[in-house]
Structures are given as C-alpha cells and as structure tokens.
Design an enzyme around this catalytic site. Structure first.
Site, PDB file in Angstrom:
ATOM      1  N   GLU A 186      -0.203  -2.937   5.465  1.00 48.63           N
ATOM      2  CA  GLU A 186      -1.050  -2.343   6.464  1.00 48.63           C
ATOM      3  C   GLU A 186      -2.476  -2.112   6.089  1.00 48.63           C
ATOM      4  OE1 GLU A 186       2.101  -2.002   5.665  1.00 48.63           O
ATOM      5  OE2 GLU A 186       3.305  -1.013   7.316  1.00 48.63           O
ATOM      6  N   ILE A 210       0.971  -6.508  -1.628  1.00 49.42           N
ATOM      7  CA  ILE A 210       0.561  -7.168  -3.041  1.00 49.42           C
ATOM      8  C   ILE A 210       0.899  -6.315  -4.112  1.00 49.42           C
ATOM      9  CG2 ILE A 210      -1.449  -8.053  -4.322  1.00 49.42           C
ATOM     10  CD1 ILE A 210      -3.102  -8.148  -1.605  1.00 49.42           C
ATOM     11  N   GLU A 211       2.023  -6.785  -4.639  1.00 53.70           N
ATOM     12  CA  GLU A 211       2.628  -5.998  -5.765  1.00 53.70           C
ATOM     13  C   GLU A 211       2.154  -6.311  -7.160  1.00 53.70           C
ATOM     14  OE1 GLU A 211       6.708  -6.529  -5.345  1.00 53.70           O
ATOM     15  OE2 GLU A 211       6.949  -5.594  -3.580  1.00 53.70           O
TER      16      GLU A 211
HETATM   17  N1  THU Z   1       5.370  -2.340   2.142  1.00 52.29           N
HETATM   18  C1  THU Z   1       4.627  -2.405   2.989  1.00 52.29           C
HETATM   19  O1  THU Z   1       3.840  -3.387   2.878  1.00 52.29           O
HETATM   20  N2  THU Z   1       4.231  -1.573   4.064  1.00 52.29           N
HETATM   21  C2  THU Z   1       5.139  -0.580   4.318  1.00 52.29           C
HETATM   22  O2  THU Z   1       4.636   0.236   5.173  1.00 52.29           O
HETATM   23  C3  THU Z   1       6.359  -0.165   3.615  1.00 52.29           C
HETATM   24  C4  THU Z   1       6.402  -0.719   2.229  1.00 52.29           C
HETATM   25  C5  THU Z   1       5.882  -3.048   0.932  1.00 52.29           C
HETATM   26  C6  THU Z   1       5.283  -2.207  -0.486  1.00 52.29           C
HETATM   27  C7  THU Z   1       6.052  -3.221  -1.500  1.00 52.29           C
HETATM   28  O3  THU Z   1       5.488  -4.155  -1.815  1.00 52.29           O
HETATM   29  C8  THU Z   1       7.386  -3.317  -0.464  1.00 52.29           C
HETATM   30  O4  THU Z   1       7.135  -3.413   0.695  1.00 52.29           O
HETATM   31  C9  THU Z   1       8.729  -2.550  -0.930  1.00 52.29           C
HETATM   32  O5  THU Z   1       8.652  -1.344  -0.788  1.00 52.29           O
END
Ligand code: THU
Length: 139
Positions: free
Chosen positions: A54, A42-43
């Site tokens: 995770e 979720i950004e």
């Molecule tokens: N991201 C994850 O959801 N899990 C990880 O372990 C690595 C990165 C997501 C964070 C961000 O929304 C996108 O991937 C790019 O970094």
C-alpha cells in the site's frame, strides 16, 4: 472500476519481492482522474527496511504528482496462493492506514480487500482507522 482495480492489485502482487515472509501483497490505488497506480511489498535482508504494498503505491503516486485518491484495492496471501485468488483477506497494517489518512478523506476513501475479483470486502478509511489523527488536526 472495482473489478479493474482488483485485477491491477493481483497483477501488482506478481511483482512482490518477499523472500523472507513468503507473503505476497499487491495494491492498486485509484486517483481522482482515474489513473491506477500499482504497488507491491518489497522486503529487505535488514527487515526494518521492508515496505508494504500500500505504501509503495502511495509513495509512487505522490512522487508522480498525484495527491487526490478515490480508493485502493489490496490482495495479499502466501506465495503458494493462486495468481487470481488469494486465500485470505489481507487487511492493511496500521502504518499504511495512517499513510492513507494523510492524503485521503476518511469518510469517502474506500479500501477494498480482495481474495479475487468476485470475492472482496469494502470499507471506508474511517471504518478501518476510527478517531484518527490527520493533517487537519494541525491547522
Ligand atoms: N504487508 C503489506 O504489504 N501490507 C500490509 O498492510 C501488511 C503486510 C507485507 C509486509 C511484508 O512484506 C509481508 O506483508 C509480511 O508482513
């Protein structure tokens, strides 16, 4: 169970909110009573507030009273990837590995990194986070 968990991770990925990176990640966490808790990344426009898939799964689970876990499946890749097959193995970031370490036994908890239900890798948490620091170090 591995296949069901990967399917759940791919399903969770469909809920990913990632307008800034375009990198969609889903995770599915298996509790010791075989409940599956899903999470997605979720950004946020304030980038530091982004949350990984995770950690979403872990925080959902812990906030619902689960603290014992067997494994997690992770599926991540660019938004152009297919719903059922992602183009890369999306390994968990360091912060997520440390969150897993808080709740899971490093030698028995398994981390599945999947491109599809047929194409995946399995690691123990200890393999991904060797010589780790955890709650037992503070007792
Ligand atoms: N991201 C994850 O959801 N899990 C990880 O372990 C690595 C990165 C997501 C964070 C961000 O929304 C996108 O991937 C790019 O970094």
């Amino acid at each position: 169970m591995t296949e069901a968990l990967i399917r759940a991770a791919l399903h969770a990925r469909s809920h990913s909110y990632a307008p800034y990176s375009g990198f969609l990640v889903g995770a599915a966490l298996l509790t010791n009573d075989h409940t599956i808790i899903e999470g997605c990344n979720i950004e946020n426009a304030s980038y530091g507030a982004c949350n990984c898939a995770e950690r979403t799964a872990f925080f959902k689970a812990v906030s619902e009273g689960y603290t014992d876990f067997e494994m997690i499946a992770i599926a991540g890749g660019p938004e152009t990837d297919d719903k059922h097959h992602v183009s890369e193995f999306a390994y968990p970031c360091g912060i997520c590995r440390q969150v897993m370490r808080e709740f899971c036994d490093p030698d028995s908890f398994r981390v599945i990194i999947a491109r599809s239900v047929e194409d995946y890798e399995v690691y123990t948490l200890a393999e991904l986070l060797p010589h780790s620091f955890g709650p037992d170090n503070l007792i």
